[in-house]
Design a protein around this motif. Structure first.
Motif, PDB file in Angstrom:
ATOM      1  N   VAL A  74       1.011  -1.184  -0.234  1.00 53.04           N
ATOM      2  CA  VAL A  74       0.178   0.080  -0.203  1.00 53.04           C
ATOM      3  C   VAL A  74       0.626   1.504   0.075  1.00 53.04           C
ATOM      4  CG1 VAL A  74      -1.707   1.105   1.787  1.00 53.04           C
ATOM      5  CG2 VAL A  74      -1.844  -1.079   1.347  1.00 53.04           C
ATOM      6  N   SER A  75       2.029   1.256   0.482  1.00 53.43           N
ATOM      7  CA  SER A  75       3.386   2.614   0.438  1.00 53.43           C
ATOM      8  C   SER A  75       3.702   2.503  -0.803  1.00 53.43           C
ATOM      9  CB  SER A  75       4.079   2.387   1.420  1.00 53.43           C
ATOM     10  OG  SER A  75       5.323   1.582   1.628  1.00 53.43           O
ATOM     11  N   LEU A  76       3.180   1.632  -1.827  1.00 54.82           N
ATOM     12  CA  LEU A  76       3.887   2.294  -2.849  1.00 54.82           C
ATOM     13  C   LEU A  76       3.415   3.518  -3.274  1.00 54.82           C
ATOM     14  CD1 LEU A  76       3.843  -1.515  -4.613  1.00 54.82           C
ATOM     15  CD2 LEU A  76       5.754  -0.132  -3.922  1.00 54.82           C
ATOM     16  N   THR A  77       4.614   3.592  -4.637  1.00 54.94           N
ATOM     17  CA  THR A  77       3.772   5.128  -5.309  1.00 54.94           C
ATOM     18  C   THR A  77       2.934   4.302  -6.680  1.00 54.94           C
ATOM     19  OG1 THR A  77       5.572   4.874  -7.190  1.00 54.94           O
ATOM     20  CG2 THR A  77       5.453   5.990  -4.886  1.00 54.94           C
ATOM     21  N   ASN A  78       2.136   5.497  -7.234  1.00 57.92           N
ATOM     22  CA  ASN A  78       1.444   4.370  -7.857  1.00 57.92           C
ATOM     23  C   ASN A  78       2.330   4.319  -9.534  1.00 57.92           C
ATOM     24  OD1 ASN A  78      -1.389   5.698  -7.104  1.00 57.92           O
ATOM     25  ND2 ASN A  78      -0.956   8.015  -8.053  1.00 57.92           N
ATOM     26  N   ASP A  79       2.839   4.515  -9.442  1.00 56.35           N
ATOM     27  CA  ASP A  79       4.343   4.087 -10.833  1.00 56.35           C
ATOM     28  C   ASP A  79       4.718   3.505 -10.721  1.00 56.35           C
ATOM     29  OD1 ASP A  79       4.205   6.269 -11.880  1.00 56.35           O
ATOM     30  OD2 ASP A  79       6.189   7.016 -11.543  1.00 56.35           O
ATOM     31  N   ASP A  80       4.635   2.899  -9.236  1.00 55.21           N
ATOM     32  CA  ASP A  80       4.628   1.339  -8.900  1.00 55.21           C
ATOM     33  C   ASP A  80       4.631   0.094  -8.581  1.00 55.21           C
ATOM     34  OD1 ASP A  80       8.238   2.037  -8.965  1.00 55.21           O
ATOM     35  OD2 ASP A  80       8.182   2.515  -6.819  1.00 55.21           O
ATOM     36  N   LEU A  81       3.106   0.543  -7.984  1.00 52.19           N
ATOM     37  CA  LEU A  81       1.820  -0.020  -7.144  1.00 52.19           C
ATOM     38  C   LEU A  81       1.361  -0.135  -8.900  1.00 52.19           C
ATOM     39  CD1 LEU A  81       0.276  -1.760  -5.593  1.00 52.19           C
ATOM     40  CD2 LEU A  81      -1.054   0.386  -4.792  1.00 52.19           C
ATOM     41  N   THR A  82       1.392  -1.585  -9.783  1.00 52.37           N
ATOM     42  CA  THR A  82       0.474  -1.947  -9.935  1.00 52.37           C
ATOM     43  C   THR A  82      -0.657  -3.421  -9.904  1.00 52.37           C
ATOM     44  OG1 THR A  82       1.973  -4.223 -11.314  1.00 52.37           O
ATOM     45  CG2 THR A  82       1.856  -1.192 -12.609  1.00 52.37           C
ATOM     46  N   ILE A  83      -0.822  -3.096 -10.647  1.00 53.53           N
ATOM     47  CA  ILE A  83      -2.561  -4.353 -11.082  1.00 53.53           C
ATOM     48  C   ILE A  83      -1.214  -6.275 -10.573  1.00 53.53           C
ATOM     49  CG2 ILE A  83      -2.832  -5.577 -13.211  1.00 53.53           C
ATOM     50  CD1 ILE A  83      -5.621  -5.397 -12.118  1.00 53.53           C
ATOM     51  N   GLU A  84       0.012  -6.439 -11.035  1.00 52.31           N
ATOM     52  CA  GLU A  84       0.374  -7.676 -11.246  1.00 52.31           C
ATOM     53  C   GLU A  84       0.955  -7.330  -9.608  1.00 52.31           C
ATOM     54  OE1 GLU A  84       0.475  -5.454 -13.111  1.00 52.31           O
ATOM     55  OE2 GLU A  84      -0.135  -7.177 -15.277  1.00 52.31           O
ATOM     56  N   ALA A  85       1.516  -6.348  -9.044  1.00 55.79           N
ATOM     57  CA  ALA A  85       2.349  -5.681  -8.123  1.00 55.79           C
ATOM     58  C   ALA A  85       1.293  -6.505  -6.921  1.00 55.79           C
ATOM     59  CB  ALA A  85       3.022  -4.802  -7.716  1.00 55.79           C
ATOM     60  N   GLU A  86       0.415  -5.831  -6.863  1.00 58.70           N
ATOM     61  CA  GLU A  86      -0.995  -6.588  -5.295  1.00 58.70           C
ATOM     62  C   GLU A  86      -1.215  -7.738  -5.479  1.00 58.70           C
ATOM     63  OE1 GLU A  86      -4.887  -3.578  -4.137  1.00 58.70           O
ATOM     64  OE2 GLU A  86      -5.385  -4.815  -6.125  1.00 58.70           O
ATOM     65  N   ARG A  87      -1.522  -7.523  -6.754  1.00 50.19           N
ATOM     66  CA  ARG A  87      -1.292  -9.287  -6.774  1.00 50.19           C
ATOM     67  C   ARG A  87      -0.687 -10.971  -6.218  1.00 50.19           C
ATOM     68  NH1 ARG A  87      -4.265  -9.830 -12.494  1.00 50.19           N
ATOM     69  NH2 ARG A  87      -6.405  -9.362 -12.143  1.00 50.19           N
ATOM     70  N   ARG A  88       1.030 -10.080  -6.663  1.00 50.36           N
ATOM     71  CA  ARG A  88       1.396 -11.208  -5.936  1.00 50.36           C
ATOM     72  C   ARG A  88       1.795 -10.800  -4.485  1.00 50.36           C
ATOM     73  NH1 ARG A  88       4.594  -8.845 -10.739  1.00 50.36           N
ATOM     74  NH2 ARG A  88       5.708  -6.994  -8.907  1.00 50.36           N
ATOM     75  N   ALA A  89       1.562  -9.527  -3.540  1.00 50.63           N
ATOM     76  CA  ALA A  89       1.650  -9.134  -2.388  1.00 50.63           C
ATOM     77  C   ALA A  89       0.110  -9.933  -2.119  1.00 50.63           C
ATOM     78  CB  ALA A  89       1.325  -7.656  -2.341  1.00 50.63           C
ATOM     79  N   GLN A  90      -0.622 -10.510  -2.179  1.00 51.45           N
ATOM     80  CA  GLN A  90      -2.020 -10.662  -1.847  1.00 51.45           C
ATOM     81  C   GLN A  90      -1.930 -12.058  -1.996  1.00 51.45           C
ATOM     82  OE1 GLN A  90      -5.331  -8.723  -4.419  1.00 51.45           O
ATOM     83  NE2 GLN A  90      -5.566  -7.282  -2.524  1.00 51.45           N
ATOM     84  N   LYS A  91      -0.552 -12.595  -2.882  1.00 58.69           N
ATOM     85  CA  LYS A  91      -0.983 -14.256  -2.447  1.00 58.69           C
ATOM     86  C   LYS A  91      -0.478 -14.687  -1.855  1.00 58.69           C
ATOM     87  CE  LYS A  91       0.086 -17.778  -6.238  1.00 58.69           C
ATOM     88  NZ  LYS A  91       0.651 -18.270  -7.307  1.00 58.69           N
ATOM     89  N   ARG A  92       0.794 -14.106  -1.962  1.00 57.93           N
ATOM     90  CA  ARG A  92       2.087 -14.188  -0.747  1.00 57.93           C
ATOM     91  C   ARG A  92       1.296 -14.001   0.406  1.00 57.93           C
ATOM     92  NH1 ARG A  92       5.602 -16.782   1.122  1.00 57.93           N
ATOM     93  NH2 ARG A  92       7.519 -15.968   2.102  1.00 57.93           N
ATOM     94  N   ALA A  93       1.320 -12.991   0.971  1.00 52.94           N
ATOM     95  CA  ALA A  93      -0.252 -12.792   2.109  1.00 52.94           C
ATOM     96  C   ALA A  93      -1.128 -14.222   2.334  1.00 52.94           C
ATOM     97  CB  ALA A  93      -0.991 -11.223   2.311  1.00 52.94           C
ATOM     98  N   GLU A  94      -1.586 -14.425   1.698  1.00 56.88           N
ATOM     99  CA  GLU A  94      -2.568 -15.592   1.715  1.00 56.88           C
ATOM    100  C   GLU A  94      -2.017 -16.996   2.147  1.00 56.88           C
ATOM    101  OE1 GLU A  94      -5.727 -16.548  -1.061  1.00 56.88           O
ATOM    102  OE2 GLU A  94      -5.755 -14.067  -2.147  1.00 56.88           O
ATOM    103  N   ALA A  95      -0.624 -16.994   1.770  1.00 53.89           N
ATOM    104  CA  ALA A  95       0.117 -17.802   1.420  1.00 53.89           C
ATOM    105  C   ALA A  95       0.749 -18.249   2.800  1.00 53.89           C
ATOM    106  CB  ALA A  95       1.480 -18.337   0.895  1.00 53.89           C
ATOM    107  N   LEU A  96       0.680 -17.133   3.650  1.00 58.31           N
ATOM    108  CA  LEU A  96       1.503 -17.128   5.395  1.00 58.31           C
ATOM    109  C   LEU A  96       0.472 -16.857   5.892  1.00 58.31           C
ATOM    110  CD1 LEU A  96       3.635 -13.989   4.617  1.00 58.31           C
ATOM    111  CD2 LEU A  96       4.576 -16.016   5.063  1.00 58.31           C
ATOM    112  N   TYR A  97      -0.925 -16.135   5.684  1.00 57.56           N
ATOM    113  CA  TYR A  97      -2.221 -16.568   6.354  1.00 57.56           C
ATOM    114  C   TYR A  97      -2.732 -17.871   6.739  1.00 57.56           C
ATOM    115  CZ  TYR A  97      -3.243 -11.305   6.242  1.00 57.56           C
ATOM    116  OH  TYR A  97      -3.398 -10.061   6.849  1.00 57.56           O
ATOM    117  N   GLN A  98      -2.227 -18.692   5.386  1.00 57.64           N
ATOM    118  CA  GLN A  98      -2.429 -20.733   5.553  1.00 57.64           C
ATOM    119  C   GLN A  98      -1.293 -20.601   6.051  1.00 57.64           C
ATOM    120  OE1 GLN A  98      -4.895 -23.017   3.712  1.00 57.64           O
ATOM    121  NE2 GLN A  98      -4.170 -23.509   5.192  1.00 57.64           N
ATOM    122  N   SER A  99       0.153 -20.663   6.288  1.00 58.01           N
ATOM    123  CA  SER A  99       0.770 -21.262   7.523  1.00 58.01           C
ATOM    124  C   SER A  99       0.246 -20.480   8.720  1.00 58.01           C
ATOM    125  CB  SER A  99       2.372 -20.501   6.937  1.00 58.01           C
ATOM    126  OG  SER A  99       2.198 -21.043   5.705  1.00 58.01           O
TER     127      SER A  99
END
Length: 421
Positions: A74-99
């Motif tokens: 969420v702290s990324l700038t608009n240039d760095d925050l893409t839909i792909e970047a958000e999906r990667r972060a969310q997918k990683r977070a979901e894996a950690l929540y599962q753990s």
């Protein structure tokens, strides 16, 4: 061996405590180190209380690690925050929540039952995980979270905080069920949630440190959610009015916090949707005067209040246009565009990619309705380029009715791959 286990646990606690005091980027790395140390303790043969300590610590760190990654995104700038970047972060977070969930489930107390605190933490983790999921998957996580809270309440029926957690999860579940066309189940969840809030309120004791204002705030926000989800108009109005009462009470307790005032603005906005045009304009004025406006007096940068204010201007503009007051409508649309434009100057405060795209989309719509067509064209061109909206979104939105035959709008549809016949 005992000494090695104790040393690993000590190091794990040290990394975890350091992480709790750091920024999201630094915290994520430290939580990972803490997880590894808790894992070392378990591999060294930790048992009994040490095993429970390691499992609980490991689960907690997985959960906080996930949250740190999401905060970093969420702290990324608009240039760095893409839909792909958000999906990667969310997918990683979901894996950690599962753990985290997996660790909590291994805290067997010897009676084939999870540790009391682990059950609560597991429910909390599942509720956070559900926020990243589509409604159908969210329902599964929220149902499991509710099960954990109910199990805990069977052991201690007077735990105010767990009653509130159960209430909050049932509101989330009710919303997700309604979004998946399971309306009757959703309405039943809302009813159960409000019964649970009542139970929690009855047990709340501020002398013991219980957070009555926070409870009233969550209760009010839950009522707002229900008012927007269910189909029965009379019940929706009742929920909205009850929400206004609860949030006014919460604001009385929390005069220094903008949050209950933002909730109050939301409650008035929800009620306005159920009223005739002229009366709804009066209610929307109250949303600003008693709600968002009061929140902004406390914190001029409160994104929720700023966006709520913008939404009210948009809603008032559309109602004024229906009443034939074109000058008043354009004034409100212009104010709405100004507020959204100002909000977009601080994108990190708006949330992730989806939230920022929604604000940009609403800004573009306000510009169209205010007659700022060149700005609107630029906004939607950027949105389409970043995959923040689709041609289908543009074609199905009535806000574009006045420009749908304009060459620039047709070009937007071409760019989005959604050219009309």
């Amino acid at each position: 061996m005992e000494k090695s286990i104790a040393s690993a646990l000590k190091d794990a606690h040290k990394f975890e405590q350091q992480a709790d005091r750091k920024t999201a980027q630094q915290a994520a790395n430290l939580y990972e180190k803490a997880v590894n140390k808790y894992h070392d303790a378990l591999n060294l043969g930790a048992s009994g209380e040490q095993s429970l300590e390691a499992r609980m610590g490991k689960g907690d760190c997985y959960q906080k690690w996930a949250e740190a990654l999401l905060h970093k995104m969420v702290s990324l700038t608009n240039d760095d925050l893409t839909i792909e970047a958000e999906r990667r972060a969310q997918k990683r977070a979901e894996a950690l929540y599962q753990s985290a969930v997996d660790e909590y489930k291994q805290t067997d107390t010897g009676s084939c039952q999870m540790d009391f605190n682990a059950s609560v933490n597991c429910g909390n983790t599942l509720a956070s995980w559900a926020e990243l999921c589509e409604p159908r998957e969210a329902c599964r996580h929220l149902q499991e979270a509710a099960m954990h809270y109910r199990t805990v309440l069977q052991l201690d029926s007077e735990d105010t905080e767990v009653w509130q957690n159960l209430s909050d999860v049932l509101v989330q579940l009710g919303e997700s069920l309604c979004e998946t066309d399971r309306q009757s189940e959703g309405e039943e969840c809302f009813r159960e949630a409000f019964e649970s809030y009542t139970q929690s309120c009855g047990l709340c004791d501020s002398r013991k440190g219980d957070d009555l204002p926070g409870l009233l705030e969550n209760w009010g926000l839950g009522l707002v959610t229900a008012s927007r989800c269910i189909e029965d108009v009379y019940q929706r109005e009742e929920y909205a009015n009850d929400a206004i009462k609860r949030l006014k009470d919460a604001a009385t307790f929390h005069r220094g916090r903008p949050d209950p005032f933002c909730g109050l603005g939301d409650a008035y906005t929800a009620r306005s949707l159920l009223e005739p045009l002229e009366r709804s304009l009066e209610t929307l004025s109250l949303a600003v005067e008693e709600g968002y406006g009061e929140a902004l007096k406390l914190d001029r940068s409160c994104a929720e209040a700023v966006l709520g204010n913008a939404e009210v201007h948009m809603m008032m503009g559309k109602r004024l246009r229906e009443l034939g007051d074109e000058e008043g409508a354009v004034y409100r649309f212009t104010k709405c565009a100004d507020v959204y434009g100002h909000a977009l100057c601080s994108p990190q405060a708006l949330g992730g990619f989806k939230e920022r795209s929604t604000v940009q989309y609403n800004y573009g719509c306000a510009c169209i309705l205010a007659g700022r067509l060149r700005i609107a064209e630029a906004v939607f061109r950027r949105l389409i380029h970043k995959h923040g909206c689709t041609g289908k979104d543009l074609m199905s939105d009535s806000d574009f009715e006045s420009v749908k035959h304009e060459p620039w709008f047709q070009q937007l549809l071409l760019d989005a791959g959604e050219m009309t016949d």
